[in-house]
Scaffold this active site. Structure first.
Site, short mmCIF file in Angstrom:
data_model
loop_
_atom_site.label_atom_id
_atom_site.label_comp_id
_atom_site.label_asym_id
_atom_site.label_seq_id
_atom_site.Cartn_x
_atom_site.Cartn_y
_atom_site.Cartn_z
N GLU A 164 30.22 43.36 45.88
CA GLU A 164 29.23 42.82 44.93
C GLU A 164 28.06 43.78 44.74
OE1 GLU A 164 30.06 38.06 45.67
OE2 GLU A 164 28.16 38.94 46.31
N GLU A 175 41.18 43.07 44.00
CA GLU A 175 42.46 43.54 43.43
C GLU A 175 42.31 44.93 42.82
OE1 GLU A 175 42.27 39.01 42.96
OE2 GLU A 175 40.90 40.73 42.89
#
Length: 264
Positions: A164, A175
């Protein structure tokens, strides 16, 4: 004047017929000459103990004809299927989505749920790699940690976690993090993937951007294993996934059946 035109037309037709007859006779003559040459070649090669040249030519012709026939049969089957689909639609029947030629990937792998102990060794290895990567997740804002892993065609597993950022758009999903590792090392094809995250009520599947990103590096459907990570108070327990825990086995095409495809 009309009589002259008729005579001229008849004359031209006779001339054309004569030309066709001459061409036919010339062709027959050439074919006979060719057959004589082939027979002579065959006799000479038989004397020297080699295979008949005429037989080779015949075999090559048969193979070529078989290929042409197979291509025509495939085209005919496709046309028959299309006619059947159109007739069904005209009769008010609903067409099956998997039969539409307008979809980029009609063939999809099966989707099902199964307990962790019944998952194949490849799937369990991917899920464990995703769990391991999840421990490194940087999620100080959402507190929602995700791990992912993908197996490249060479057999190597690349794993990643979500990262983040205080500027939310600067973050990166697990992913894409996992795939970026493999892509940066030259791996462009993948055979399976896995995603793990903790949510008390449901499985956590890839976001829309990640689904499109995954499909960029696929040439056919691949299985995607989805499992729940342990809750925060049990994160350090071993094993992290119990044998009786449920696993969703889906596929890349099922996650995004109407993906954006190449315009080429």
């Amino acid at each position: 004047m009309a009589e002259k035109q008729k005579l001229l037309h008849r004359y031209m037709k006779n001339l054309s017929d004569m030309e066709d007859e001459l061409k036919k006779k010339e062709l027959e003559k050439k074919m006979k000459e060719l057959e004589l040459l082939q027979c002579e070649l065959a006799r000479r090669q038989e004397r020297s103990g080699t295979k008949c040249a005429g037989g080779k030519i015949k075999e090559l012709r048969q193979k070529k004809l078989q290929k042409v026939l197979a291509a025509y049969m495939m085209t005919l089957e496709g046309l028959l299927c299309e006619v059947a689909r159109r007739e069904a639609r005209l009769n008010g029947d609903r067409g099956r989505v998997s039969e539409s030629e307008n979809l980029p990937h009609p063939e999809m792998l099966e989707e099902y749920t199964v307990v962790f102990c019944a998952v194949g060794e490849d799937g369990r290895e991917l899920l464990e790699a995703a769990l391991s990567a999840r421990r490194c997740a940087y999620a100080p804002y959402s507190k929602f940690k995700v791990g992912a892993a993908f197996r490249a065609k060479c057999g190597r597993i690349y794993s990643g976690c979500n990262i983040e950022n205080v500027a939310f758009t600067g973050g990166n999903c697990a992913e894409r993090c996992a795939l970026a590792k493999g892509i940066s090392e030259g791996e462009r094809k993948y055979t399976a993937g896995a995603v793990v995250a903790y949510h008390p009520d449901q499985f956590t599947t890839p976001c829309g951007v990640c689904r499109q990103f995954i499909l960029e590096f696929l040439h056919r459907d691949i299985p995607i294993y989805i499992a729940k990570a342990p809750p925060p108070e049990q994160e350090h327990c071993i094993p992290a996934i119990q044998d009786t825990d449920e696993v969703l086995v889906t596929s890349a095409y099922r996650l995004l059946p109407y993906s954006l495809r190449s315009f080429e």
